[in-house]
Motif scaffolding. Structure first.
Motif, PDB file in Angstrom:
ATOM      1  N   THR A  32       0.764  -1.189   0.004  1.00  0.00           N
ATOM      2  CA  THR A  32      -0.035  -0.037   0.060  1.00  0.00           C
ATOM      3  C   THR A  32       0.929   1.273  -0.186  1.00  0.00           C
ATOM      4  O   THR A  32       1.882   1.207   0.407  1.00  0.00           O
ATOM      5  CB  THR A  32      -0.957   0.096   1.257  1.00  0.00           C
ATOM      6  OG1 THR A  32      -1.766   1.255   1.257  1.00  0.00           O
ATOM      7  CG2 THR A  32      -0.202   0.100   2.519  1.00  0.00           C
ATOM      8  N   TYR A  33       0.531   2.157  -0.721  1.00  0.00           N
ATOM      9  CA  TYR A  33       1.171   3.654  -0.686  1.00  0.00           C
ATOM     10  C   TYR A  33       0.628   4.561   0.381  1.00  0.00           C
ATOM     11  O   TYR A  33       0.833   5.608   0.787  1.00  0.00           O
ATOM     12  CB  TYR A  33       1.148   4.327  -1.939  1.00  0.00           C
ATOM     13  CG  TYR A  33       1.939   3.888  -2.972  1.00  0.00           C
ATOM     14  CD1 TYR A  33       3.237   3.833  -2.611  1.00  0.00           C
ATOM     15  CD2 TYR A  33       1.683   3.130  -4.106  1.00  0.00           C
ATOM     16  CE1 TYR A  33       4.573   3.534  -3.572  1.00  0.00           C
ATOM     17  CE2 TYR A  33       2.677   2.755  -4.874  1.00  0.00           C
ATOM     18  CZ  TYR A  33       4.173   3.023  -4.756  1.00  0.00           C
ATOM     19  OH  TYR A  33       4.877   2.381  -5.556  1.00  0.00           O
ATOM     20  N   ARG A  34      -0.479   3.848   1.267  1.00  0.00           N
ATOM     21  CA  ARG A  34      -0.912   4.961   2.381  1.00  0.00           C
ATOM     22  C   ARG A  34       0.192   4.875   3.526  1.00  0.00           C
ATOM     23  O   ARG A  34       0.666   3.921   3.905  1.00  0.00           O
ATOM     24  CB  ARG A  34      -2.264   3.938   3.052  1.00  0.00           C
ATOM     25  CG  ARG A  34      -3.573   4.164   2.049  1.00  0.00           C
ATOM     26  CD  ARG A  34      -4.800   3.798   2.602  1.00  0.00           C
ATOM     27  NE  ARG A  34      -4.610   2.297   2.793  1.00  0.00           N
ATOM     28  CZ  ARG A  34      -5.159   1.565   3.906  1.00  0.00           C
ATOM     29  NH1 ARG A  34      -5.576   2.106   4.980  1.00  0.00           N
ATOM     30  NH2 ARG A  34      -5.102   0.213   3.800  1.00  0.00           N
ATOM     31  N   ARG A  81      -2.509  -1.829   6.241  1.00  0.00           N
ATOM     32  CA  ARG A  81      -3.436  -2.830   5.542  1.00  0.00           C
ATOM     33  C   ARG A  81      -3.906  -3.925   6.542  1.00  0.00           C
ATOM     34  O   ARG A  81      -3.235  -4.745   7.081  1.00  0.00           O
ATOM     35  CB  ARG A  81      -2.476  -3.766   4.387  1.00  0.00           C
ATOM     36  CG  ARG A  81      -2.233  -3.055   3.103  1.00  0.00           C
ATOM     37  CD  ARG A  81      -2.432  -3.860   1.881  1.00  0.00           C
ATOM     38  NE  ARG A  81      -3.664  -4.415   1.545  1.00  0.00           N
ATOM     39  CZ  ARG A  81      -3.952  -4.782   0.442  1.00  0.00           C
ATOM     40  NH1 ARG A  81      -3.337  -4.070  -0.648  1.00  0.00           N
ATOM     41  NH2 ARG A  81      -5.205  -5.347  -0.009  1.00  0.00           N
ATOM     42  N   GLY A  82      -5.232  -3.834   6.993  1.00  0.00           N
ATOM     43  CA  GLY A  82      -5.910  -4.573   8.019  1.00  0.00           C
ATOM     44  C   GLY A  82      -5.664  -6.232   7.484  1.00  0.00           C
ATOM     45  O   GLY A  82      -5.859  -6.990   8.317  1.00  0.00           O
ATOM     46  N   ASP A  83      -5.520  -6.567   6.181  1.00  0.00           N
ATOM     47  CA  ASP A  83      -5.178  -7.942   5.889  1.00  0.00           C
ATOM     48  C   ASP A  83      -3.903  -8.281   5.491  1.00  0.00           C
ATOM     49  O   ASP A  83      -3.498  -9.169   4.781  1.00  0.00           O
ATOM     50  CB  ASP A  83      -6.058  -8.065   4.232  1.00  0.00           C
ATOM     51  CG  ASP A  83      -5.702  -7.134   3.270  1.00  0.00           C
ATOM     52  OD1 ASP A  83      -4.695  -6.347   3.529  1.00  0.00           O
ATOM     53  OD2 ASP A  83      -6.293  -7.016   2.261  1.00  0.00           O
ATOM     54  N   ILE A  84      -2.712  -7.531   6.224  1.00  0.00           N
ATOM     55  CA  ILE A  84      -1.390  -8.062   6.084  1.00  0.00           C
ATOM     56  C   ILE A  84      -1.265  -9.471   6.580  1.00  0.00           C
ATOM     57  O   ILE A  84      -0.525 -10.165   5.876  1.00  0.00           O
ATOM     58  CB  ILE A  84      -0.582  -6.944   6.976  1.00  0.00           C
ATOM     59  CG1 ILE A  84       0.744  -7.447   6.553  1.00  0.00           C
ATOM     60  CG2 ILE A  84      -0.700  -7.068   8.485  1.00  0.00           C
ATOM     61  CD1 ILE A  84       1.155  -6.763   5.297  1.00  0.00           C
ATOM     62  N   VAL A 114      -0.037  -4.173  15.976  1.00  0.00           N
ATOM     63  CA  VAL A 114       1.111  -4.364  15.364  1.00  0.00           C
ATOM     64  C   VAL A 114       1.593  -6.033  15.739  1.00  0.00           C
ATOM     65  O   VAL A 114       1.881  -6.945  15.242  1.00  0.00           O
ATOM     66  CB  VAL A 114       2.123  -3.636  15.025  1.00  0.00           C
ATOM     67  CG1 VAL A 114       3.481  -4.053  14.641  1.00  0.00           C
ATOM     68  CG2 VAL A 114       1.648  -2.283  14.545  1.00  0.00           C
ATOM     69  N   MET A 115       1.805  -5.940  17.233  1.00  0.00           N
ATOM     70  CA  MET A 115       2.360  -7.259  17.695  1.00  0.00           C
ATOM     71  C   MET A 115       1.238  -8.313  17.748  1.00  0.00           C
ATOM     72  O   MET A 115       1.780  -9.566  17.497  1.00  0.00           O
ATOM     73  CB  MET A 115       2.377  -6.946  19.436  1.00  0.00           C
ATOM     74  CG  MET A 115       3.720  -6.044  19.494  1.00  0.00           C
ATOM     75  SD  MET A 115       5.256  -6.668  18.633  1.00  0.00           S
ATOM     76  CE  MET A 115       5.801  -5.079  17.994  1.00  0.00           C
ATOM     77  N   GLU A 116       0.002  -8.081  17.677  1.00  0.00           N
ATOM     78  CA  GLU A 116      -0.877  -9.111  17.429  1.00  0.00           C
ATOM     79  C   GLU A 116      -0.752  -9.726  15.977  1.00  0.00           C
ATOM     80  O   GLU A 116      -0.968 -10.839  15.712  1.00  0.00           O
ATOM     81  CB  GLU A 116      -2.579  -8.516  17.867  1.00  0.00           C
ATOM     82  CG  GLU A 116      -2.663  -8.716  19.165  1.00  0.00           C
ATOM     83  CD  GLU A 116      -3.767  -7.738  19.556  1.00  0.00           C
ATOM     84  OE1 GLU A 116      -4.094  -7.560  20.680  1.00  0.00           O
ATOM     85  OE2 GLU A 116      -4.845  -7.628  18.513  1.00  0.00           O
TER      86      GLU A 116
END
Ligand SMILES: C[S@@+](CC[C@H](N)C(=O)[O-])C[C@H]1O[C@@H](n2cnc3c(N)ncnc32)[C@H](O)[C@@H]1O
Ligand code: SF4
Length: 359
Positions: A32-34, A81-84, A114-116
């Motif tokens: 993503t570029y976000r 990205r929620g789907d990373i 992030v850790m999750e």
């Protein structure tokens, strides 16, 4: 299994010394570029991306190109990205030889989240997961370069959380990623000391060093005045190399070779070794555009127009032209971590050369 995959990647690397690979083993993929930062070295944060690849499209891509052994997922900020996790899963399930997944982060997302996510990625069983925590200076300097007050402290907290996570997942690796630019030249040691005050057992070798670059097809930063002073940067790089603790292993050897050759690149503006772009690796952006690398703004196709399969690219006219340019040395000169490692392991004699570029 992990050893098998490591040997698989090693074998491909050795092979790339002698023959042209039939297809790349490394994917550099901007998911993503976000980005929620406001960096002075990179203008990705100014982009307003729409129409980026969906998870379904990425899954299809992963299924149709199941041969990557090394994947770098980058951004923007990958954790936006929620789907990373699902993206990582798609590559893990399809690329059976996948040995290493790397991801940089600006440490600005909610760190518990992030850790999750990272824990879920680690549970996928990819043998080596490596995180680069971006850090461009001591507290005031980092926050100024990044344009975000409090970012230095978040980077420290991220690094400490990664240390804790490694106690459970030994396949997790992490370093600070320091981009040397006109904005922080001469400030590495002061930055190191500021980090040491927070993380007493930090070592110089916990920093990956990289030179600020201009790239139209990645950093979107054409026109920024960020190039460090050549003579000063050479002096600083030599001092950084001198302060690095000795480490044993292939990856530290590659990193040291990268750094020594970075001095040559800083002095001459020339890449010290032949590029392996589009042979060992490629750059895929979040819209599906395919480039030889992040530093080579030459679009050679889009996966949406290729039914998500890269096969036709390798023997196509654009690829032939790119190989011809590399063979005659007329390609854009680059020495970035995204590309240089493939050049180093495709030129293994460089690993035993004491002083960087071979004569
Ligand atoms: C573009 S960022 C994407 C990941 C994430 N947003 C971050 O900053 O960590 C990838 C890496 O490029 C570095 N970088 C930023 N500007 C750069 C430039 N002009 N040249 C080379 N590297 C740069 C960042 O510090 C980061 O480590
Ligand atoms: S370096 Fe990373 S955090 Fe900074 S603008 Fe670029 S993508 Fe965003």
């Amino acid at each position: 299994m992990a050893v098998e995959k490591m040997l698989g990647l090693g074998l491909t690397a050795v092979k790339s010394n002698f023959v042209r690979l039939r297809r790349p083993y490394k994917l550099n993929f901007c998911v993503t570029y976000r980005c929620q930062s406001r960096c002075l070295t990179c203008d990705i944060w100014k982009m307003k991306p729409t129409g980026e690849l969906t998870l379904d499209e990425i899954r299809t891509f992963a299924q149709r190109n199941p041969y990557f052994q090394w994947i770098e997922l980058t951004g923007g900020e990958v954790f936006l990205r929620g789907d990373i996790v699902e993206i990582a899963r798609a590559f893990k399930e399809n690329s059976k030889g996948l040995y290493i997944l790397t991801m940089p982060t600006n440490s600005l997302c909610n760190q518990q989240m992030v850790m999750e996510k990272l824990t879920e990625i680690l549970k996928l069983g990819i043998p080596r997961v490596a995180i680069t925590v971006s850090l461009d200076g001591y507290r005031e300097l980092h926050d100024r370069i990044r344009g975000i007050p409090g970012n230095f402290d978040k980077a420290m907290s991220m690094f400490k959380s990664l240390k804790r996570l490694k106690e459970t997942y030994p396949g997790l690796y992490f370093v600070f990623g320091y981009t040397l630019s006109k904005l922080n030249q001469g400030q590495f040691e002061r930055t190191y000391q500021a980090v040491k005050a927070e993380i007493p057992d930090i070592r110089h070798s916990d920093f990956h060093i990289n030179l600020a670059q201009i790239s139209e097809n990645y950093y979107n930063n054409q026109g920024l005045d960020i190039r460090p002073n050549d003579a000063a940067v050479v002096e600083e790089l030599n001092s950084i190399i001198g302060s690095r603790e000795a480490q044993i292993g292939v990856i530290p050897a590659i990193e040291n070779t990268f750094l020594k050759n970075l001095v040559y690149y800083a002095k001459t503006g020339r890449a010290p070794m032949r590029s392996k772009s589009l042979e060992a690796s490629l750059f895929l952006d979040s819209y599906g555009n395919i480039f030889p690398s992040i530093m080579w703004n030459r679009k050679i196709g889009n996966i949406r127009e290729l039914d998500y399969a890269l096969d036709s690219i390798w023997e196509g006219d654009a690829a032939k032209e790119i190989r011809r340019m590399i063979a005659e040395g007329s390609e854009p000169q680059q020495w970035t971590a995204c590309e240089a490692y493939q050049s180093i392991i495709g030129d293994m004699l460089s690993l035993v050369s004491p002083s960087g570029k071979r004569a």
